[in-house]
Design a protein around this motif. Structure first.
Motif, PDB file in Angstrom:
ATOM      1  N   LEU A 113      -2.791 -20.769 -33.432  1.00 25.33           N
ATOM      2  CA  LEU A 113      -3.085 -19.371 -33.171  1.00 25.33           C
ATOM      3  C   LEU A 113      -3.087 -18.593 -34.476  1.00 25.33           C
ATOM      4  CD1 LEU A 113      -0.756 -18.831 -30.071  1.00 25.33           C
ATOM      5  CD2 LEU A 113      -3.207 -19.332 -30.055  1.00 25.33           C
ATOM      6  N   LYS A 114      -4.114 -17.795 -34.682  1.00 22.83           N
ATOM      7  CA  LYS A 114      -4.210 -16.959 -35.869  1.00 22.83           C
ATOM      8  C   LYS A 114      -4.369 -15.509 -35.420  1.00 22.83           C
ATOM      9  CE  LYS A 114      -6.462 -20.558 -38.616  1.00 22.83           C
ATOM     10  NZ  LYS A 114      -5.333 -20.811 -39.532  1.00 22.83           N
ATOM     11  N   LEU A 115      -3.528 -14.643 -35.951  1.00 27.27           N
ATOM     12  CA  LEU A 115      -3.575 -13.233 -35.592  1.00 27.27           C
ATOM     13  C   LEU A 115      -4.301 -12.442 -36.673  1.00 27.27           C
ATOM     14  CD1 LEU A 115      -2.683 -10.857 -33.782  1.00 27.27           C
ATOM     15  CD2 LEU A 115      -0.586 -10.745 -35.165  1.00 27.27           C
ATOM     16  N   GLU A 116      -5.261 -11.629 -36.235  1.00 25.05           N
ATOM     17  CA  GLU A 116      -5.876 -10.623 -37.105  1.00 25.05           C
ATOM     18  C   GLU A 116      -5.260  -9.293 -36.684  1.00 25.05           C
ATOM     19  OE1 GLU A 116      -8.415 -10.630 -39.397  1.00 25.05           O
ATOM     20  OE2 GLU A 116      -9.389 -12.587 -39.203  1.00 25.05           O
ATOM     21  N   ARG A 143       0.428  -3.755 -38.359  1.00 22.95           N
ATOM     22  CA  ARG A 143       0.450  -5.218 -38.420  1.00 22.95           C
ATOM     23  C   ARG A 143       1.785  -5.809 -37.968  1.00 22.95           C
ATOM     24  NH1 ARG A 143       0.803  -2.676 -43.089  1.00 22.95           N
ATOM     25  NH2 ARG A 143       2.359  -3.266 -44.636  1.00 22.95           N
ATOM     26  N   ALA A 144       2.902  -5.197 -38.359  1.00 22.18           N
ATOM     27  CA  ALA A 144       4.199  -5.734 -37.961  1.00 22.18           C
ATOM     28  C   ALA A 144       4.403  -5.610 -36.453  1.00 22.18           C
ATOM     29  CB  ALA A 144       5.314  -5.017 -38.711  1.00 22.18           C
ATOM     30  N   ARG A 145       3.971  -4.490 -35.881  1.00 21.96           N
ATOM     31  CA  ARG A 145       4.083  -4.315 -34.432  1.00 21.96           C
ATOM     32  C   ARG A 145       3.284  -5.385 -33.711  1.00 21.96           C
ATOM     33  NH1 ARG A 145       0.645   0.353 -32.134  1.00 21.96           N
ATOM     34  NH2 ARG A 145      -0.864  -1.312 -32.456  1.00 21.96           N
ATOM     35  N   PHE A 193       0.596 -15.292 -38.602  1.00 21.18           N
ATOM     36  CA  PHE A 193       0.714 -13.887 -38.219  1.00 21.18           C
ATOM     37  C   PHE A 193      -0.175 -12.953 -39.032  1.00 21.18           C
ATOM     38  CE2 PHE A 193       4.691 -15.565 -36.416  1.00 21.18           C
ATOM     39  CZ  PHE A 193       4.613 -15.020 -35.138  1.00 21.18           C
ATOM     40  N   GLY A 194      -0.624 -13.375 -40.190  1.00 18.70           N
ATOM     41  CA  GLY A 194      -1.658 -12.632 -40.900  1.00 18.70           C
ATOM     42  C   GLY A 194      -1.245 -11.319 -41.519  1.00 18.70           C
ATOM     43  N   LEU A 195       0.024 -11.137 -41.904  1.00 19.27           N
ATOM     44  CA  LEU A 195       0.443  -9.888 -42.543  1.00 19.27           C
ATOM     45  C   LEU A 195      -0.203  -9.800 -43.927  1.00 19.27           C
ATOM     46  CD1 LEU A 195       4.208  -9.582 -41.604  1.00 19.27           C
ATOM     47  CD2 LEU A 195       2.175  -8.953 -40.301  1.00 19.27           C
ATOM     48  N   THR A 217       2.313 -19.722 -40.679  1.00 25.14           N
ATOM     49  CA  THR A 217       2.527 -18.803 -41.805  1.00 25.14           C
ATOM     50  C   THR A 217       2.783 -17.386 -41.296  1.00 25.14           C
ATOM     51  OG1 THR A 217       0.148 -18.359 -42.007  1.00 25.14           O
ATOM     52  CG2 THR A 217       1.033 -20.175 -43.321  1.00 25.14           C
ATOM     53  N   VAL A 218       3.333 -16.573 -42.182  1.00 28.91           N
ATOM     54  CA  VAL A 218       3.596 -15.173 -41.877  1.00 28.91           C
ATOM     55  C   VAL A 218       2.627 -14.268 -42.631  1.00 28.91           C
ATOM     56  CG1 VAL A 218       5.287 -13.295 -42.028  1.00 28.91           C
ATOM     57  CG2 VAL A 218       6.030 -15.600 -41.369  1.00 28.91           C
ATOM     58  N   TYR A 219       2.496 -14.507 -43.929  1.00 25.83           N
ATOM     59  CA  TYR A 219       1.624 -13.698 -44.764  1.00 25.83           C
ATOM     60  C   TYR A 219       0.216 -14.312 -44.830  1.00 25.83           C
ATOM     61  CZ  TYR A 219       6.000 -11.721 -46.608  1.00 25.83           C
ATOM     62  OH  TYR A 219       7.225 -11.110 -46.747  1.00 25.83           O
ATOM     63  N   ARG A 220      -0.730 -13.483 -45.265  1.00 30.32           N
ATOM     64  CA  ARG A 220      -2.084 -13.973 -45.529  1.00 30.32           C
ATOM     65  C   ARG A 220      -2.581 -13.324 -46.815  1.00 30.32           C
ATOM     66  NH1 ARG A 220      -6.039 -12.673 -40.946  1.00 30.32           N
ATOM     67  NH2 ARG A 220      -6.087 -10.624 -41.934  1.00 30.32           N
TER      68      ARG A 220
END
Length: 469
Positions: free
Chosen positions: A124-127, A132-134, A157-159, A197-200
């Motif tokens: 799963l990849k979040l845009e 973004r944190a919410r 998570f794509g932050l 991952t958390v960051y992008r």
């Protein structure tokens, strides 16, 4: 650089054939240049290529297709169609995300959209939206409620505050306060124990605004450094950062770019005193290359882009539908995009060889030259104080604007071409079906402040016949 055992006379025989075909014209007349000014020669000898550590040969890349319909029921149907059709990853596009393309899901509807998905069987990849944190917490909370153990779920998570600032001009705070907030978000999300991952660190906004490949790679590196400076453990932050790039129809450049980002990542880790590791690299096909005129040619462009990303070693790839510039893509366009990946993987077997470009004189030369250009551009960003500061000062925007102006001039003067748009135009356009889904007006809100000039997307007004490209 010649490979061991290479017969130099063989290269000379090829050179003689080229000279014969040119009938007295110099071979240099066939040399072209990349957007960064890298010379592309017509003929190369083999090179000493050891191969770049990337996705192992025989390992399929993740076919990660977008879920972005604003209505929950339709987004659920879209999700099921992608997975049943062969996708192995889902890109959950939130409304207002930097890469939303005007659409997106409401994350409050995640139970309706994902409850029938085996979340341990897909990535799963979040845009995320500007909040973004919410958005990341909403996805984490939903997955916490599933019976599947979090340790079995891979989620990105794509932050990515740099892309948000570059695309919108807005952030909640300045560079230092954003780094502090990033560290808090990281700790909160890490407690859930997900894989992924958390960051992008993502260069798509640079590419799709008209920047060169070197500009895009420099932005990725600078965004990665920003992530590494968020919190106390730079090594863990680096390991938890996904790298993102755009892949377009320039096959040679695309392969070189994917190879270069791995070499640049290794160089940055060495400079930071961090043990080398293979980052997760995601490629999405370019929106800049998509045309409104003769849009069916976009299928060929997407095929070339996916080919380049796969051969270059991307760990996951998203192929955009060919009709994306005309409106909300229908199921046929989405199926075509997905199947482009599946055919190249399952029938052409592009995943079977790790770094097939290794040892090619062209690709080794191009990759190294691109690394040098990108590293210099990255150093220039760092001299501005970092990626956030370089956006606030306008340094990055100026480079993108200059590159975009050069490209537009090349198209308008006829030095470069877009098939079906600037050359070989159809007298009558073939109709393309899109769904009746209105783009979402999602202005900046929730306390975001304007800090920088946003990078405008690639103009859609090339070509003639009164239509945009």
């Amino acid at each position: 650089m010649q490979a061991t055992g290479f017969d130099a006379t063989e290269f000379e025989r090829w050179r003689a054939l080229v000279d014969k075909a040119l009938r007295g014209a110099p071979i240099e007349s066939l040399t072209s240049q990349s957007d960064e000014g890298i010379a592309i020669d017509p003929l190369y000898a083999p090179a000493d290529g050891q191969g770049i550590a990337m996705r192992d040969g025989g390992t399929p890349w993740i076919v990660a297709q977008r879920v972005d319909h604003p209505e929950a029921e339709a987004a659920y149907a879209q999700t099921m169609a992608e997975l049943e059709g062969g996708a192995s990853g889902l890109v959950l596009v939130s409304q207002g995300a930097a890469g939303s393309l005007g659409y997106g899901i409401d994350l409050q509807a995640l139970p309706s959209i994902l409850d029938d998905v085996l979340v341990d069987a897909v990535r799963l990849k979040l845009e995320p939206s500007p909040a973004r944190a919410r958005d990341a917490r909403a996805l984490a909370a939903y997955l916490d409620g599933r019976t599947t153990p979090n340790a079995h779920i891979a989620v990105d998570f794509g932050l990515d505050p740099a892309s948000l600032l570059a695309s919108s001009g807005g952030l909640r705070g300045d560079g230092p306060s954003t780094r502090e907030a990033q560290a808090r978000h990281f700790d909160q999300l890490a407690e859930h124990g997900f894989k992924g991952t958390v960051y992008r660190a993502d260069g798509r906004v640079i590419h799709n605004g008209g920047g060169t490949d070197a500009d895009e790679l420099a932005f990725v590196l600078a965004s990665l450094v920003f992530a590494m400076k968020s919190g106390d453990d730079s090594a863990l932050s680096a390991q938890k950062t996904m790298l993102g790039v755009a892949a377009d129809a320039d096959q040679f450049a695309g392969i070189a770019k994917l190879r270069a980002i791995r070499l640049l990542h290794a160089k940055l880790m060495e400079a930071a005193g961090i043990a080398p590791f293979a980052p997760h690299i995601h490629a999405e096909t370019s929106t800049r290359m998509l045309t409104r005129l003769d849009p069916h040619v976009n299928m060929l462009r997407a095929t070339t882009a996916v080919f380049a990303a796969a051969v270059g070693g991307a760990d996951s790839i998203t192929a955009l539908p060919f009709s994306q510039p005309l409106g909300y893509p229908d199921p046929f366009a989405r199926r075509t995009a997905r199947n482009t990946q599946l055919v190249l993987m399952e029938e052409s077997h592009l995943h079977q060889v790790g770094d097939p470009a290794a040892g090619s004189g062209l690709f080794e030369s191009y990759t190294q030259a691109l690394c040098e250009k990108a590293w210099k551009a990255f150093q220039a960003i760092e001299r501005e104080g970092g990626v956030i500061e370089a956006l606030v000062s306008g340094h990055i925007q100026q480079k993108v604007k200059a590159a975009r102006a050069d490209m537009i001039e090349a198209f308008e003067s006829g030095r470069r071409h877009l098939t079906g748009t600037t050359i070989f135009q159809l007298e009558t356009e073939y109709p393309v079906d899109v769904e009746d889904v209105a783009p979402i007006n999602f202005p900046l809100k929730n306390g975001l402040k304007t800090y920088a000039e946003p990078i405008a997307p690639w103009p859609r007004n090339l070509g003639s016949k009164g239509a945009s490209s």
